[in-house]
Write a protein that holds these residues in place. Structure first.
Motif, PDB file in Angstrom:
ATOM      1  N   THR A   1       0.726  -1.113  -0.154  1.00 14.76           N
ATOM      2  CA  THR A   1       0.005   0.064  -0.108  1.00 14.76           C
ATOM      3  C   THR A   1       0.857   1.416   0.027  1.00 14.76           C
ATOM      4  OG1 THR A   1      -0.352   0.127   2.399  1.00 14.76           O
ATOM      5  CG2 THR A   1      -1.980  -1.043   1.067  1.00 14.76           C
ATOM      6  N   MET A   2       2.030   1.276   0.690  1.00 14.67           N
ATOM      7  CA  MET A   2       2.838   1.966   0.624  1.00 14.67           C
ATOM      8  C   MET A   2       3.546   2.712  -0.891  1.00 14.67           C
ATOM      9  SD  MET A   2       6.434   3.125   3.266  1.00 14.67           S
ATOM     10  CE  MET A   2       5.768   1.407   3.910  1.00 14.67           C
ATOM     11  N   LEU A   3       3.882   1.524  -1.486  1.00 20.12           N
ATOM     12  CA  LEU A   3       4.413   1.693  -2.875  1.00 20.12           C
ATOM     13  C   LEU A   3       3.232   2.025  -3.930  1.00 20.12           C
ATOM     14  CD1 LEU A   3       6.730  -1.532  -3.105  1.00 20.12           C
ATOM     15  CD2 LEU A   3       7.488   0.840  -2.912  1.00 20.12           C
ATOM     16  N   PHE A   4       2.270   1.464  -3.710  1.00 29.31           N
ATOM     17  CA  PHE A   4       0.939   2.153  -4.483  1.00 29.31           C
ATOM     18  C   PHE A   4       0.608   3.340  -4.156  1.00 29.31           C
ATOM     19  CE2 PHE A   4      -3.590   2.816  -4.839  1.00 29.31           C
ATOM     20  CZ  PHE A   4      -3.694   2.618  -6.243  1.00 29.31           C
ATOM     21  N   GLY A   5       0.868   3.786  -2.968  1.00 31.08           N
ATOM     22  CA  GLY A   5       0.660   5.191  -2.581  1.00 31.08           C
ATOM     23  C   GLY A   5       1.574   5.974  -3.177  1.00 31.08           C
ATOM     24  N   PHE A   6       2.861   5.830  -3.120  1.00 26.10           N
ATOM     25  CA  PHE A   6       3.859   6.724  -4.045  1.00 26.10           C
ATOM     26  C   PHE A   6       3.406   7.045  -5.266  1.00 26.10           C
ATOM     27  CE2 PHE A   6       7.478   4.399  -1.390  1.00 26.10           C
ATOM     28  CZ  PHE A   6       7.185   5.527  -0.222  1.00 26.10           C
ATOM     29  N   TRP A   7       2.888   6.037  -5.915  1.00 21.42           N
ATOM     30  CA  TRP A   7       2.483   5.917  -7.109  1.00 21.42           C
ATOM     31  C   TRP A   7       1.323   6.860  -7.613  1.00 21.42           C
ATOM     32  CZ3 TRP A   7      -1.755   4.077  -9.909  1.00 21.42           C
ATOM     33  CH2 TRP A   7      -1.823   4.532 -11.461  1.00 21.42           C
ATOM     34  N   VAL A   8       0.115   6.318  -6.763  1.00 27.11           N
ATOM     35  CA  VAL A   8      -1.150   6.774  -7.146  1.00 27.11           C
ATOM     36  C   VAL A   8      -1.194   8.363  -6.578  1.00 27.11           C
ATOM     37  CG1 VAL A   8      -2.334   6.222  -4.995  1.00 27.11           C
ATOM     38  CG2 VAL A   8      -3.683   6.468  -6.956  1.00 27.11           C
ATOM     39  N   CYS A   9      -0.568   8.544  -5.411  1.00 24.56           N
ATOM     40  CA  CYS A   9      -0.709  10.087  -4.980  1.00 24.56           C
ATOM     41  C   CYS A   9      -0.040  11.041  -6.015  1.00 24.56           C
ATOM     42  CB  CYS A   9       0.014  10.182  -3.600  1.00 24.56           C
ATOM     43  SG  CYS A   9      -0.997   9.416  -2.219  1.00 24.56           S
ATOM     44  N   GLY A  10       1.064  10.639  -6.492  1.00 25.98           N
ATOM     45  CA  GLY A  10       1.945  11.389  -7.294  1.00 25.98           C
ATOM     46  C   GLY A  10       1.023  11.498  -8.671  1.00 25.98           C
ATOM     47  N   ARG A  11       0.696  10.436  -9.062  1.00 29.61           N
ATOM     48  CA  ARG A  11      -0.409  10.695 -10.334  1.00 29.61           C
ATOM     49  C   ARG A  11      -1.467  11.522 -10.217  1.00 29.61           C
ATOM     50  NH1 ARG A  11      -2.872   6.098 -14.531  1.00 29.61           N
ATOM     51  NH2 ARG A  11      -4.406   7.416 -15.368  1.00 29.61           N
ATOM     52  N   VAL A  12      -2.006  11.470  -8.951  1.00 32.95           N
ATOM     53  CA  VAL A  12      -3.255  12.351  -9.053  1.00 32.95           C
ATOM     54  C   VAL A  12      -2.834  13.912  -8.761  1.00 32.95           C
ATOM     55  CG1 VAL A  12      -5.185  12.743  -7.360  1.00 32.95           C
ATOM     56  CG2 VAL A  12      -4.729  10.377  -8.171  1.00 32.95           C
ATOM     57  N   ALA A  13      -1.818  13.985  -7.866  1.00 32.80           N
ATOM     58  CA  ALA A  13      -1.310  15.486  -7.709  1.00 32.80           C
ATOM     59  C   ALA A  13      -1.035  15.835  -9.080  1.00 32.80           C
ATOM     60  CB  ALA A  13      -0.287  15.385  -6.751  1.00 32.80           C
ATOM     61  N   GLU A  14      -0.263  15.027  -9.775  1.00 32.54           N
ATOM     62  CA  GLU A  14       0.021  15.558 -11.361  1.00 32.54           C
ATOM     63  C   GLU A  14      -1.015  15.992 -12.398  1.00 32.54           C
ATOM     64  OE1 GLU A  14       2.424  13.664 -15.058  1.00 32.54           O
ATOM     65  OE2 GLU A  14       3.343  13.486 -12.980  1.00 32.54           O
ATOM     66  N   ASP A  15      -2.232  14.924 -12.080  1.00 33.09           N
ATOM     67  CA  ASP A  15      -3.420  15.041 -12.725  1.00 33.09           C
ATOM     68  C   ASP A  15      -4.033  16.405 -12.228  1.00 33.09           C
ATOM     69  OD1 ASP A  15      -3.179  12.638 -14.082  1.00 33.09           O
ATOM     70  OD2 ASP A  15      -4.972  11.831 -13.051  1.00 33.09           O
ATOM     71  N   MET A  16      -3.901  16.777 -11.131  1.00 32.45           N
ATOM     72  CA  MET A  16      -4.750  17.960 -10.491  1.00 32.45           C
ATOM     73  C   MET A  16      -3.912  19.206 -10.786  1.00 32.45           C
ATOM     74  SD  MET A  16      -6.606  16.297  -7.438  1.00 32.45           S
ATOM     75  CE  MET A  16      -7.393  18.067  -7.094  1.00 32.45           C
ATOM     76  N   GLY A  17      -2.384  19.017 -11.155  1.00 30.27           N
ATOM     77  CA  GLY A  17      -1.496  20.275 -11.155  1.00 30.27           C
ATOM     78  C   GLY A  17      -1.380  20.826  -9.798  1.00 30.27           C
ATOM     79  N   VAL A  18      -1.310  19.958  -8.741  1.00 27.29           N
ATOM     80  CA  VAL A  18      -0.746  20.630  -7.509  1.00 27.29           C
ATOM     81  C   VAL A  18       0.274  19.778  -6.901  1.00 27.29           C
ATOM     82  CG1 VAL A  18      -3.103  21.623  -7.168  1.00 27.29           C
ATOM     83  CG2 VAL A  18      -2.594  19.332  -6.277  1.00 27.29           C
ATOM     84  N   HIS A  19       0.893  20.190  -5.878  1.00 24.72           N
ATOM     85  CA  HIS A  19       2.086  19.364  -5.143  1.00 24.72           C
ATOM     86  C   HIS A  19       1.283  18.486  -4.299  1.00 24.72           C
ATOM     87  CE1 HIS A  19       4.843  18.043  -2.365  1.00 24.72           C
ATOM     88  NE2 HIS A  19       4.453  18.702  -1.363  1.00 24.72           N
ATOM     89  N   ASP A  20       0.179  18.746  -3.583  1.00 24.06           N
ATOM     90  CA  ASP A  20      -0.189  17.927  -2.574  1.00 24.06           C
ATOM     91  C   ASP A  20      -1.793  18.280  -2.224  1.00 24.06           C
ATOM     92  OD1 ASP A  20      -0.950  16.029  -0.497  1.00 24.06           O
ATOM     93  OD2 ASP A  20       0.862  16.701   0.764  1.00 24.06           O
ATOM     94  N   HIS A  21      -2.460  18.111  -2.812  1.00 22.86           N
ATOM     95  CA  HIS A  21      -4.014  18.653  -2.531  1.00 22.86           C
ATOM     96  C   HIS A  21      -4.201  17.811  -1.215  1.00 22.86           C
ATOM     97  CE1 HIS A  21      -8.300  18.830  -3.121  1.00 22.86           C
ATOM     98  NE2 HIS A  21      -8.064  19.712  -3.982  1.00 22.86           N
ATOM     99  N   GLU A  22      -4.988  18.732  -0.207  1.00 24.26           N
ATOM    100  CA  GLU A  22      -5.288  18.406   1.142  1.00 24.26           C
ATOM    101  C   GLU A  22      -6.329  17.079   1.083  1.00 24.26           C
ATOM    102  OE1 GLU A  22      -8.787  21.535   1.809  1.00 24.26           O
ATOM    103  OE2 GLU A  22      -7.117  21.524   3.200  1.00 24.26           O
ATOM    104  N   GLY A  23      -6.990  17.056  -0.041  1.00 25.40           N
ATOM    105  CA  GLY A  23      -8.056  15.928  -0.048  1.00 25.40           C
ATOM    106  C   GLY A  23      -7.319  14.473  -0.440  1.00 25.40           C
ATOM    107  N   ILE A  24      -6.113  14.430  -0.950  1.00 25.98           N
ATOM    108  CA  ILE A  24      -5.282  13.302  -1.101  1.00 25.98           C
ATOM    109  C   ILE A  24      -5.056  12.640   0.024  1.00 25.98           C
ATOM    110  CG2 ILE A  24      -3.291  12.339  -1.997  1.00 25.98           C
ATOM    111  CD1 ILE A  24      -3.283  14.331  -4.271  1.00 25.98           C
ATOM    112  N   VAL A  25      -5.740  11.649   0.651  1.00 21.70           N
ATOM    113  CA  VAL A  25      -5.692  11.044   1.894  1.00 21.70           C
ATOM    114  C   VAL A  25      -5.220   9.665   2.062  1.00 21.70           C
ATOM    115  CG1 VAL A  25      -7.187  12.635   3.025  1.00 21.70           C
ATOM    116  CG2 VAL A  25      -8.179  10.610   1.989  1.00 21.70           C
TER     117      VAL A  25
END
Length: 165
Positions: free
Chosen positions: A62-86
């Motif tokens: 889940t940690m490795l998946f999180g590195f990928w999914v959080c990065g992908r979604v932040a990139e999709d949204m054009g932000v560094h770390d959206h507060e809604g990414i939990v």
């Protein structure tokens, strides 16, 4: 990525956004990290049914998946770390409660301890939060908060055995 190119999350139409936003909990208007931590709680009794090595493996995956999914979604949204990414808070909670006794009391104590470390961000968590970017940066501060909270929980469990045998 600049804040001016932000886009709205596609939580209900994109499975990666849905997961990164903690099954939608990151959309709640107040304290999304707290809501993401709460959403993680029902999974913990399931993880605790695994052997210790299985829980450890689940944390790694889940940690490795999180590195990928959080990065992908932040990139999709054009932000560094959206507060809604939990997703990162969810993994932090799961780390906090590894090898902790089962029961609602321990879930509640673990939740409080994790939120304290996640909110206060003692060194080096705060430094990582400010200087490490991408999916690794999004995840790493909460992973470390989870490790700090795990250490605290191990101390609390140890004390509970001595004080309340």
């Amino acid at each position: 990525m600049t804040e001016s190119v932000k886009v709205q999350p596609k939580v209900w139409s994109n499975p990666w956004h849905f997961l990164a936003f903690g099954f939608g909990s990151g959309l709640l208007p107040k304290a999304p990290g707290t809501w993401g931590s709460i959403v993680a709680i029902p999974f913990i009794p399931l993880w605790q049914m695994l052997p210790d090595w299985g829980y450890w493996l689940m944390l790694g995956l889940t940690m490795l998946f999180g590195f990928w999914v959080c990065g992908r979604v932040a990139e999709d949204m054009g932000v560094h770390d959206h507060e809604g990414i939990v997703w990162d808070e969810m993994v932090g909670m799961w780390i906090t409660l590894w090898l902790v006794p089962e029961g609602w009391y321990w879930l509640l104590v673990g939740f409080v301890v994790f939120r304290i470390f996640d909110i206060l961000k003692p060194w080096p968590i705060r430094w990582i939060d400010r200087h490490v970017h991408g999916g690794v940066g999004i995840m790493l501060d909460d992973v470390l908060a989870g490790v700090f909270a795990w250490l605290a929980m191990q101390g609390i469990v140890w004390l509970s055995v001595i004080v309340w045998p």
